[in-house]
Design a protein around this motif. Sequence first.
Motif, mmCIF file in Angstrom:
data_model
loop_
_atom_site.group_PDB
_atom_site.id
_atom_site.type_symbol
_atom_site.label_atom_id
_atom_site.label_comp_id
_atom_site.label_asym_id
_atom_site.label_seq_id
_atom_site.Cartn_x
_atom_site.Cartn_y
_atom_site.Cartn_z
ATOM 1 N N GLY A 142 47.230 -27.030 -45.803
ATOM 2 C CA GLY A 142 46.941 -27.217 -44.537
ATOM 3 C C GLY A 142 46.496 -28.744 -44.371
ATOM 4 N N THR A 143 46.635 -29.510 -45.157
ATOM 5 C CA THR A 143 46.285 -30.843 -44.891
ATOM 6 C C THR A 143 47.579 -31.554 -44.364
ATOM 7 N N ILE A 144 47.324 -31.463 -43.150
ATOM 8 C CA ILE A 144 48.509 -32.270 -42.284
ATOM 9 C C ILE A 144 47.692 -32.804 -40.873
ATOM 10 N N GLU A 145 48.638 -33.844 -40.533
ATOM 11 C CA GLU A 145 47.754 -34.445 -39.442
ATOM 12 C C GLU A 145 48.438 -33.764 -38.070
ATOM 13 N N GLU A 146 47.551 -33.610 -36.964
ATOM 14 C CA GLU A 146 47.928 -32.662 -35.915
ATOM 15 C C GLU A 146 49.387 -32.767 -35.292
ATOM 16 N N GLY A 147 49.727 -33.929 -34.942
ATOM 17 C CA GLY A 147 50.890 -34.290 -34.441
ATOM 18 C C GLY A 147 52.101 -33.591 -35.189
ATOM 19 N N PRO A 148 52.251 -33.607 -36.278
ATOM 20 C CA PRO A 148 53.466 -33.227 -36.971
ATOM 21 C C PRO A 148 53.161 -31.823 -37.355
ATOM 22 N N TRP A 149 52.022 -31.133 -37.372
ATOM 23 C CA TRP A 149 51.654 -29.886 -37.469
ATOM 24 C C TRP A 149 52.201 -29.125 -36.476
ATOM 25 N N ARG A 150 51.825 -29.828 -35.047
ATOM 26 C CA ARG A 150 52.217 -29.131 -33.864
ATOM 27 C C ARG A 150 53.782 -29.100 -33.668
ATOM 28 N N ALA A 151 54.500 -30.096 -34.246
ATOM 29 C CA ALA A 151 55.713 -30.358 -34.111
ATOM 30 C C ALA A 151 56.551 -29.289 -35.071
ATOM 31 N N LEU A 152 55.891 -28.963 -36.097
ATOM 32 C CA LEU A 152 56.633 -28.075 -36.937
ATOM 33 C C LEU A 152 56.410 -26.361 -36.811
ATOM 34 N N LEU A 153 55.219 -26.143 -36.157
ATOM 35 C CA LEU A 153 54.570 -24.836 -35.951
ATOM 36 C C LEU A 153 55.639 -24.038 -35.163
ATOM 37 N N PRO A 154 56.342 -24.466 -34.102
ATOM 38 C CA PRO A 154 57.162 -23.597 -33.490
ATOM 39 C C PRO A 154 58.470 -23.145 -34.363
#
Length: 163
Positions: free
Chosen positions: A37-49
Amino acid sequence: IGVAYTYNEPLVGYEYVWDCAARVHEAGMCNVLVTNGTIEEGPWRALLPLIDAVNIDLKGFTEKWYRTLGGDLETVKRSIALAAERCHVEVTTLIVPGENDGEEEMRALSGWLASVSADIPLHVSRFFPRHHMTDRPPTPVETVYRLADAARENLQYVYTGNC
């Protein structure tokens, strides 16, 4: 039916995971991610879909323990909360003797997790000494069961592992 990204931390190769997940998703199959779970918010939001389910290691519930491990509790909490908005989420906590094995910490962890959703499954797992952590014994089985019972005060689905 799909691909599971697991074992070594898959987000170290974020671009690879994103590229594969996009193709798997386009093919109508599932993507499952197991991460710290160690990831910055922007890349995480991009991957989640592209992700259908995620299991995130929540290594404890104190900044001190996370600093010892070289991580950041708030980043992991944000990752869990954001994932819970988009896909199926499960959380795993490895119980290390003398570090994160107190009932009050488990109550705080499970209480926070329940504030995101009381339906998020929590896996409470037993530690065994390996690699860089050979200075302590395995977690007593009774400790895992006791902490799982404490977590059940807040969460619907609590499971024990490595017992």
